[in-house]
Design a protein around this motif. Structure first.
Motif, PDB file in Angstrom:
ATOM      1  N   ARG A  32       0.822  -1.219   0.000  1.00 54.02           N
ATOM      2  CA  ARG A  32       0.000   0.000   0.000  1.00 54.02           C
ATOM      3  C   ARG A  32       0.853   1.265   0.000  1.00 54.02           C
ATOM      4  O   ARG A  32       0.326   2.372   0.013  1.00 54.02           O
ATOM      5  N   ASP A 170      -7.693  -4.630   6.315  1.00 48.39           N
ATOM      6  CA  ASP A 170      -8.352  -3.684   5.411  1.00 48.39           C
ATOM      7  C   ASP A 170      -9.395  -2.853   6.145  1.00 48.39           C
ATOM      8  O   ASP A 170      -9.452  -1.630   5.992  1.00 48.39           O
ATOM      9  N   ASP A 174      -9.156   1.208   6.823  1.00 51.10           N
ATOM     10  CA  ASP A 174     -10.251   2.063   6.357  1.00 51.10           C
ATOM     11  C   ASP A 174     -10.807   2.903   7.502  1.00 51.10           C
ATOM     12  O   ASP A 174     -11.051   4.105   7.346  1.00 51.10           O
TER      13      ASP A 174
END
Length: 193
Positions: A32, A170, A174
């Motif tokens: 990422r 994830d 987020d």
């Protein structure tokens, strides 16, 4: 978030799922483009996290007290290794260099780092998200205790959302990306306290 401090254990528990989790997190953060800031060790979850991030082309900064370097615990292949004198300096550097905090399973040192990040957020020393990756329910008891502290009034209602816990990386990233800082104690008046 460009850099995250990752708190995790230096132990290698018998259950290999914890090492696999640390490797997954290191790899995923590197992919990422998120740099890892961590304790600088080469053993246990710490070493697995760093090695996986480096193998995926990530940037890894280790912060380690001099006493642990001399015990040959320092990782020698990092992007950058900072040697500090005390654990307090180590935690301050984690805060200085990161845009948030992710906590993986660990022991006393990991819990110390986590709670200091939460405490500093309450006070207003930083306004960064503090996350827990609750893989396999490892932190269920801690999260229940945190809820108990909120319910009994030892954690103010406006600070109940500082600690962000999710079961997957994830979902955690987020939630951390949308974190809105709360009103810190430093910004409160005597009537608020």
């Amino acid at each position: 978030m460009r850099h995250l401090a990752v708190y995790c254990g230096s132990a290698t528990p018998p259950d290999t799922a914890y090492i696999a989790l640390a490797r997954m997190v290191g790899d995923a953060l590197a992919r990422r483009g998120i740099g890892v800031v961590y304790g600088g060790g080469h053993r246990g979850l710490m070493g697995a996290l760093a090695d996986a991030a480096l193998a995926a082309g990530g940037e890894v900064t280790g912060i380690i007290p001099r006493a642990l370097v001399s015990a040959e615990l320092a990782h020698s292949g990092l992007t950058r290794l900072e040697i500090v004198e005390t654990m307090h300096e180590r935690k301050a550097r984690f805060t200085d260099l990161s845009d948030g905090f992710v906590t993986l399973p660990g022991g006393v040192g990991t819990m110390d780092e986590l709670w200091e990040a939460v405490s500093w957020a309450q006070l207003g020393y930083h306004a960064k998200p503090v996350g827990i990756l609750n893989h396999g329910g490892f932190f269920d008891g801690l999260l229940a205790f945190n809820a108990h502290m909120v319910a009994t009034g030892f954690i103010r209602a406006e600070h109940a959302g500082i600690l962000i816990a999710r079961d997957t990386l994830d979902a955690l990233l987020d939630a951390m990306a949308t974190y809105r800082p709360h009103r810190a104690i430093f910004a409160m008046t005597a009537a608020d306290l």
